[in-house]
Scaffold this motif. Structure first.
Motif: not given
Length: 320
Positions: A52-74
């Motif tokens: 959908r976003a026309a980016i690599a799956p690894s980039a999506v995974s990285k953003r998700l991991a950073e978001l979870e780390r910043a919010l402190g929850c899964q």
């Protein structure tokens, strides 16, 4: 915090962990990351969101991991049918959808400003006002103020008050008797409730009728949040009689149609019957009860009107 007549107080002491975490959280709640998160929730996979976003799956995974780390929850958990939001993820998804909708509305409205629109007014109104009065009042307003856009949404009267209080609308119109809480309320229009009955019904030829005289008959009523339904229910309770409600319907035309079909008696504003009743061959009998004489209220947050809403507010007050 500022003391009267003094200087601003400077907080002392170390910041709490919550205060320290807040900037990191806000920095991660950018629209692109939130769109990716919503896409994962809707598609169920990182690959689908990446397409959908026309980016690599690894980039999506990285953003998700950073978001979870910043919010402190899964936020997401893998299941047999793909990735699904955790309870924390459901909370974020709820707010994300609202934020993305607001961002889209900002984009649309700024584009309108670029084309010469001078302002927007968001209005919440109950069905009685929308059917009886607002078509003519808004037509006259927009004829004089063609560079202003009006966004009108129907809600029950209690929902109108809540929406205006919460900032979802600039002004609202609700039934008199509604608890307007912190809002300023002004008379807008008056209307009268009438009983609608099939042509040829024994009550059809009456000059007026009380609700008590109708309680032996089945009724067709509006939804449970409707101010008209609430008024009928409360009056029947005061009389110590049940309201024999056969069916709830969502609109005045549905009440008239069900009445025409013999499903029961209905109660609608007089102006609604004038529009719908003759073509459906249903008669109207004025209700003699005091609650049938109603005032519709114009409600606003105190001191909150910007120029475009203030123009419509003045127009509606004058029209009333």
């Amino acid at each position: 915090m500022r003391r009267p007549g003094g200087s601003a107080q400077i907080p002392t002491g170390p910041a709490t962990p919550q205060e320290m975490a807040t900037p990191a959280i806000l920095n991660r709640l950018d629209l692109k990351t939130l769109r990716l998160f919503a896409a994962i929730c809707e598609d169920g996979t990182l690959n689908g969101a990446a397409r959908r976003a026309a980016i690599a799956p690894s980039a999506v995974s990285k953003r998700l991991a950073e978001l979870e780390r910043a919010l402190g929850c899964q936020l997401l958990a893998r299941g047999p049918k793909g990735m699904r939001p955790t309870p924390a993820g459901e909370t974020l998804l709820h707010h994300t959808r609202r934020m993305l909708a607001s961002a889209e509305q900002i984009s649309l409205e700024l584009a309108e400003h670029a084309r010469g629109v001078r302002g927007f007014v968001r209005v919440l109104a109950n069905l009685s006002a929308i059917v009886q009065f607002l078509p003519d009042d808004l037509q006259a307003f927009l004829a004089a103020q063609g560079e202003i856009r009006v966004d009108l949404e129907e809600r029950p009267s209690t929902g109108v008050v809540t929406g205006v209080e919460d900032g979802a609308a600039d002004l609202g119109i609700c039934a008199g008797g509604t608890d307007t809480r912190s809002l300023d309320a002004y008379p807008y229009r008056r209307d009268r409730l009438v009983l609608v009955v099939p042509a040829g019904h024994p009550l059809a030829g009456r000059d007026s009728v009380s609700l008590a005289e109708t309680l032996d008959h089945d009724h067709v009523g509006m939804h449970r949040e409707s101010s008209i339904y609430t008024a009928l229910r409360d009056e029947a309770r005061r009389l110590g009689r049940p309201l024999k409600l056969r069916i709830h319907v969502p609109s005045f035309d549905a009440i008239c149609r069900m009445t025409q079909a013999g499903m029961g008696l209905g109660v609608v504003p007089e102006g609604v019957h004038a529009l719908l009743g003759p073509q459906m061959n249903v008669a109207a009998v004025p209700l003699s009860d005091p609650f049938a004489q109603r005032t519709l209220l114009l409600v606003v947050r105190p001191g909150a009107l910007t120029p475009a809403p203030a123009l419509l507010f003045a127009h509606l007050r004058a029209a009333g």
